[in-house]
Design a protein around this motif. Structure first.
Motif, PDB file in Angstrom:
ATOM      1  N   ARG A   1      68.884  27.407   8.722  1.00 21.41           N
ATOM      2  CA  ARG A   1      68.536  28.520   7.835  1.00 21.41           C
ATOM      3  C   ARG A   1      67.123  28.994   8.152  1.00 21.41           C
ATOM      4  O   ARG A   1      66.206  28.191   8.273  1.00 21.41           O
ATOM      5  CB  ARG A   1      68.658  28.088   6.370  1.00 21.41           C
ATOM      6  CG  ARG A   1      70.105  27.821   5.946  1.00 21.41           C
ATOM      7  CD  ARG A   1      70.191  27.469   4.474  1.00 21.41           C
ATOM      8  NE  ARG A   1      69.586  26.162   4.190  1.00 21.41           N
ATOM      9  CZ  ARG A   1      69.350  25.712   2.972  1.00 21.41           C
ATOM     10  NH1 ARG A   1      69.629  26.454   1.923  1.00 21.41           N
ATOM     11  NH2 ARG A   1      68.821  24.514   2.794  1.00 21.41           N
ATOM     12  N   LEU A   2      66.986  30.290   8.244  1.00 21.59           N
ATOM     13  CA  LEU A   2      65.716  30.894   8.634  1.00 21.59           C
ATOM     14  C   LEU A   2      64.738  30.888   7.469  1.00 21.59           C
ATOM     15  O   LEU A   2      65.061  31.380   6.376  1.00 21.59           O
ATOM     16  CB  LEU A   2      65.963  32.325   9.125  1.00 21.59           C
ATOM     17  CG  LEU A   2      64.769  33.104   9.637  1.00 21.59           C
ATOM     18  CD1 LEU A   2      64.211  32.471  10.903  1.00 21.59           C
ATOM     19  CD2 LEU A   2      65.179  34.552   9.913  1.00 21.59           C
ATOM     20  N   ILE A   3      63.530  30.366   7.705  1.00 23.47           N
ATOM     21  CA  ILE A   3      62.517  30.287   6.648  1.00 23.47           C
ATOM     22  C   ILE A   3      61.596  31.510   6.725  1.00 23.47           C
ATOM     23  O   ILE A   3      61.473  32.285   5.774  1.00 23.47           O
ATOM     24  CB  ILE A   3      61.689  28.991   6.777  1.00 23.47           C
ATOM     25  CG1 ILE A   3      62.599  27.764   6.774  1.00 23.47           C
ATOM     26  CG2 ILE A   3      60.668  28.899   5.645  1.00 23.47           C
ATOM     27  CD1 ILE A   3      61.862  26.469   7.110  1.00 23.47           C
ATOM     28  N   HIS A   4      60.914  31.646   7.838  1.00 29.41           N
ATOM     29  CA  HIS A   4      60.024  32.777   8.104  1.00 29.41           C
ATOM     30  C   HIS A   4      60.104  33.111   9.583  1.00 29.41           C
ATOM     31  O   HIS A   4      60.464  32.265  10.390  1.00 29.41           O
ATOM     32  CB  HIS A   4      58.562  32.443   7.778  1.00 29.41           C
ATOM     33  CG  HIS A   4      58.223  32.406   6.326  1.00 29.41           C
ATOM     34  ND1 HIS A   4      58.057  33.542   5.563  1.00 29.41           N
ATOM     35  CD2 HIS A   4      57.995  31.354   5.505  1.00 29.41           C
ATOM     36  CE1 HIS A   4      57.743  33.185   4.320  1.00 29.41           C
ATOM     37  NE2 HIS A   4      57.697  31.870   4.258  1.00 29.41           N
ATOM     38  N   TYR A   5      59.742  34.331   9.905  1.00 31.50           N
ATOM     39  CA  TYR A   5      59.682  34.694  11.308  1.00 31.50           C
ATOM     40  C   TYR A   5      58.515  35.644  11.552  1.00 31.50           C
ATOM     41  O   TYR A   5      57.918  36.178  10.599  1.00 31.50           O
ATOM     42  CB  TYR A   5      60.996  35.323  11.778  1.00 31.50           C
ATOM     43  CG  TYR A   5      61.344  36.648  11.134  1.00 31.50           C
ATOM     44  CD1 TYR A   5      62.039  36.693   9.926  1.00 31.50           C
ATOM     45  CD2 TYR A   5      61.018  37.847  11.755  1.00 31.50           C
ATOM     46  CE1 TYR A   5      62.372  37.906   9.359  1.00 31.50           C
ATOM     47  CE2 TYR A   5      61.344  39.060  11.187  1.00 31.50           C
ATOM     48  CZ  TYR A   5      62.036  39.076   9.989  1.00 31.50           C
ATOM     49  OH  TYR A   5      62.371  40.280   9.420  1.00 31.50           O
ATOM     50  N   SER A   6      58.208  35.819  12.828  1.00 31.55           N
ATOM     51  CA  SER A   6      57.095  36.689  13.209  1.00 31.55           C
ATOM     52  C   SER A   6      57.498  37.497  14.432  1.00 31.55           C
ATOM     53  O   SER A   6      58.061  36.948  15.384  1.00 31.55           O
ATOM     54  CB  SER A   6      55.857  35.847  13.534  1.00 31.55           C
ATOM     55  OG  SER A   6      54.859  36.636  14.144  1.00 31.55           O
ATOM     56  N   VAL A   7      57.193  38.785  14.388  1.00 34.44           N
ATOM     57  CA  VAL A   7      57.553  39.647  15.520  1.00 34.44           C
ATOM     58  C   VAL A   7      56.361  39.891  16.436  1.00 34.44           C
ATOM     59  O   VAL A   7      56.464  40.645  17.397  1.00 34.44           O
ATOM     60  CB  VAL A   7      58.166  40.975  15.047  1.00 34.44           C
ATOM     61  CG1 VAL A   7      59.420  40.719  14.229  1.00 34.44           C
ATOM     62  CG2 VAL A   7      57.157  41.778  14.248  1.00 34.44           C
ATOM     63  N   GLY A   8      55.239  39.263  16.134  1.00 34.33           N
ATOM     64  CA  GLY A   8      54.055  39.394  16.974  1.00 34.33           C
ATOM     65  C   GLY A   8      52.839  38.921  16.206  1.00 34.33           C
ATOM     66  O   GLY A   8      52.898  38.694  14.987  1.00 34.33           O
ATOM     67  N   ALA A   9      51.725  38.755  16.906  1.00 38.12           N
ATOM     68  CA  ALA A   9      50.498  38.285  16.269  1.00 38.12           C
ATOM     69  C   ALA A   9      50.131  39.205  15.104  1.00 38.12           C
ATOM     70  O   ALA A   9      50.128  40.428  15.236  1.00 38.12           O
ATOM     71  CB  ALA A   9      49.367  38.231  17.283  1.00 38.12           C
ATOM     72  N   GLY A  10      49.865  38.593  13.962  1.00 35.50           N
ATOM     73  CA  GLY A  10      49.464  39.327  12.777  1.00 35.50           C
ATOM     74  C   GLY A  10      50.601  39.848  11.927  1.00 35.50           C
ATOM     75  O   GLY A  10      50.380  40.434  10.860  1.00 35.50           O
ATOM     76  N   ILE A  11      51.855  39.628  12.370  1.00 33.47           N
ATOM     77  CA  ILE A  11      53.013  40.172  11.646  1.00 33.47           C
ATOM     78  C   ILE A  11      53.992  39.044  11.330  1.00 33.47           C
ATOM     79  O   ILE A  11      54.480  38.368  12.242  1.00 33.47           O
ATOM     80  CB  ILE A  11      53.743  41.240  12.481  1.00 33.47           C
ATOM     81  CG1 ILE A  11      52.771  42.304  12.958  1.00 33.47           C
ATOM     82  CG2 ILE A  11      54.883  41.851  11.683  1.00 33.47           C
ATOM     83  CD1 ILE A  11      53.360  43.233  14.003  1.00 33.47           C
ATOM     84  N   THR A  12      54.243  38.840  10.043  1.00 33.17           N
ATOM     85  CA  THR A  12      55.227  37.833   9.639  1.00 33.17           C
ATOM     86  C   THR A  12      56.141  38.420   8.574  1.00 33.17           C
ATOM     87  O   THR A  12      55.781  39.410   7.906  1.00 33.17           O
ATOM     88  CB  THR A  12      54.560  36.559   9.088  1.00 33.17           C
ATOM     89  OG1 THR A  12      53.845  36.892   7.890  1.00 33.17           O
ATOM     90  CG2 THR A  12      53.601  35.942  10.093  1.00 33.17           C
TER      91      THR A  12
END
Lengths: 112, 111
Positions: A44-55
């Protein structure tokens, strides 16, 4: 090229304690994510980030915080651990959202 | 909502073929994956298939995709004891950055 690394491998916490699970990748991947794996429930996905500074939040974000100050690192913080957070945590990275994810070896966390 | 379902256990004899099945809900998925997890380790990509393909073969592995029924299968020919692991089916959910995983099928290979 180490791929995705996670520390620690094992951790035991008492209820209410805080800790940070570390994740790092050396593949220059933009996308990173944290999953928890529980028996019979898959990942199960908790958190993700698409790049530095972005969550952004995933499916089960409550009780967890993340930050992404660099491309390489994506730590997961438990501010006040609860027994329900006993699980195996996996960090993953990929070049893009539809690309193959590479997983770290996991952190087995027990909260007493 | 999006969902991926798999049976939880499969037991086969060494040398037989294994077939692990998976159903998914997002008909617009672009990629479908099979990951393998050995005890105490993270997930490793085993194989994947694009949604515009019906079949993909890679040595002992054959992936079949039935888009009409939203059914994906993984066939392992000549199953070996080293194939004992948990196999996860996963789809890229096109509604956002999200890979949806099934609960995993634990494959037991009897010598």
């Amino acid at each position: 090229n180490a791929g995705v690394t996670q520390t620690p491998k094992f951790q035991v916490l008492k209820t209410g304690q805080s800790m940070t699970l570390q994740c790092a990748q050396d593949m220059n991947h933009e996308y990173m994510s944290w999953y928890r794996q529980d028996p019979g429930m898959g990942l199960r996905l908790i958190h993700y980030s698409v790049g530095a500074g972005i969550t952004d939040q995933g499916e089960v974000p409550n009780g967890y915080n993340v930050s992404r100050s660099t491309t390489e690192d994506f730590p997961l913080r438990l501010l006040s651990a609860a027994p329900s957070q006993t699980s195996v945590y996996f960090c993953a990275s990929s070049q893009g959202p539809a690309d193959t994810q590479y997983f770290g070896p996991g952190t087995r966390l027990t909260v007493l | 909502g999006e969902d991926v379902e798999q049976s939880l256990f499969l037991s086969v004899r060494e040398g037989d073929s294994s077939v692990i099945n998976c159903t998914y809900t997002d008909s617009s998925s672009t990629y479908l994956y099979w990951y393998k997890q050995e005890p105490g380790a993270g997930l490793q990509l085993l194989t994947y298939i694009f949604s515009n393909m019906d079949m993909k073969q890679d040595q002992r592995l054959t992936v079949l995709l039935n888009k009409k029924d939203k059914h994906l299968s993984l066939r392992i020919a000549d199953t070996q004891t080293g194939d004992s692991a948990i196999y996860f089916c996963a789809e890229i959910y096109t509604g956002g950055f999200k890979t949806i995983f099934g609960a995993g099928t634990r494959l037991f290979v009897k010598a």
